[in-house]
Write an enzyme that holds these catalytic residues in place. Sequence first.
Site, PDB file in Angstrom:
ATOM      1  CG  ASP A 235      78.813  20.593 -85.811  1.00 57.50           C
ATOM      2  OD1 ASP A 235      79.423  19.547 -85.553  1.00 57.50           O
ATOM      3  OD2 ASP A 235      78.737  21.070 -86.965  1.00 57.50           O
TER       4      ASP A 235
ATOM      5  CD  GLU B  82      77.938  15.953 -84.913  1.00 61.00           C
ATOM      6  OE1 GLU B  82      76.948  16.711 -84.902  1.00 61.00           O
ATOM      7  OE2 GLU B  82      78.369  15.406 -85.931  1.00 61.00           O
TER       8      GLU B  82
ATOM      9  CG  ASP C  42      79.104  24.738 -89.794  1.00 56.16           C
ATOM     10  OD1 ASP C  42      79.802  23.743 -89.584  1.00 56.16           O
ATOM     11  OD2 ASP C  42      79.202  25.443 -90.811  1.00 56.16           O
TER      12      ASP C  42
END
Lengths: 179, 179
Positions: free
Chosen positions: B11, B71, B143
């Site tokens: 991410d 992502e 996260d």
Amino acid sequence: MNTPTRILGIDPGSRITGFGVIDLVGRQHVYVASGCIKTPPKATLAERIDVLFRHIVEVIDTYQPTVSAIEQVFVNVNPAATLMLGQARGACIAALVHQSLPVHEYTALQVKQAVVGQGKAAKEQVQHMVVQMLALNGTPSADAADALAVCLTHALRNHNLAAQIQQGLSIKGGRFTAR
Amino acid sequence: MNTPTRILGIDPGSRITGFGVIDLVGRQHVYVASGCIKTPPKATLAERIDVLFRHIVEVIDTYQPTVSAIEQVFVNVNPAATLMLGQARGACIAALVHQSLPVHEYTALQVKQAVVGQGKAAKEQVQHMVVQMLALNGTPSADAADALAVCLTHALRNHNLAAQIQQGLSIKGGRFTAR
């Protein structure tokens, strides 16, 4: 005599990334190489970043620069284009730091001011001045010329710095102060 | 039995990048590791990209994933933030391709739909589902949880694909067609 400085300049782009290599011999700038890295338009993002990363590493392996300079991209009105350009620029910087090169950043304004003498210069003026300053026989492509202009910007800014220091100025906390 | 699939999920963020590693054992998801890569806030862009690139390479060396998923960042209203995020994401992908990992991309919407079942899920719901699906004892940071959710998205989408193929469907030109 100091070790000669060899500057690698990068003009990052999401489709075409220009590169240029120049040597600093005393106060003279000597052209070494320049070119473009083109990424296949239909490739995935990962494939394009792979091409970009590998080619920058290859350029560094081939020409062994001692320092690098990269153009600061301007923030576009199109957010998707800004994101794409950011990704390409991030991959370029990753290749530079992976090869242990010091990285210097210059804005387009700084490049134009250094090479042409004014910040509002057209792309053709930058190209023209690069040809003059490096005594080139032909005109490099716009992206390669931009990368060479980034090299020259780094060279000129460091000449001026060195000259100012010689003239009795020292740098303290990032500012010039009289000695 | 096939070679087990070990998924590295990323991410990306300009300040904090989350990572997660899970194993696919049959249809089960087994937690391996997760964490955050924090870049020093006062460092230069090159220094931050250096930290990010080196740590992702270190995670890959340590856990030896066979595939990666990242992502897709959403395009921000703030162009400077979009550029920063793009640069971090480009450096992450450079590290993945440098380590020869296949890279899959998923949007935040795809991640939420896969993990929570609907695209408008809150961050806390994603975190909650990650804890449930991987039977974790504690709650990972936001996260790290997002990175684990990206892993799970890749796992679930590929399960479903495999299941649909088993049920008598084949893929032609990216679309399912009955065999």
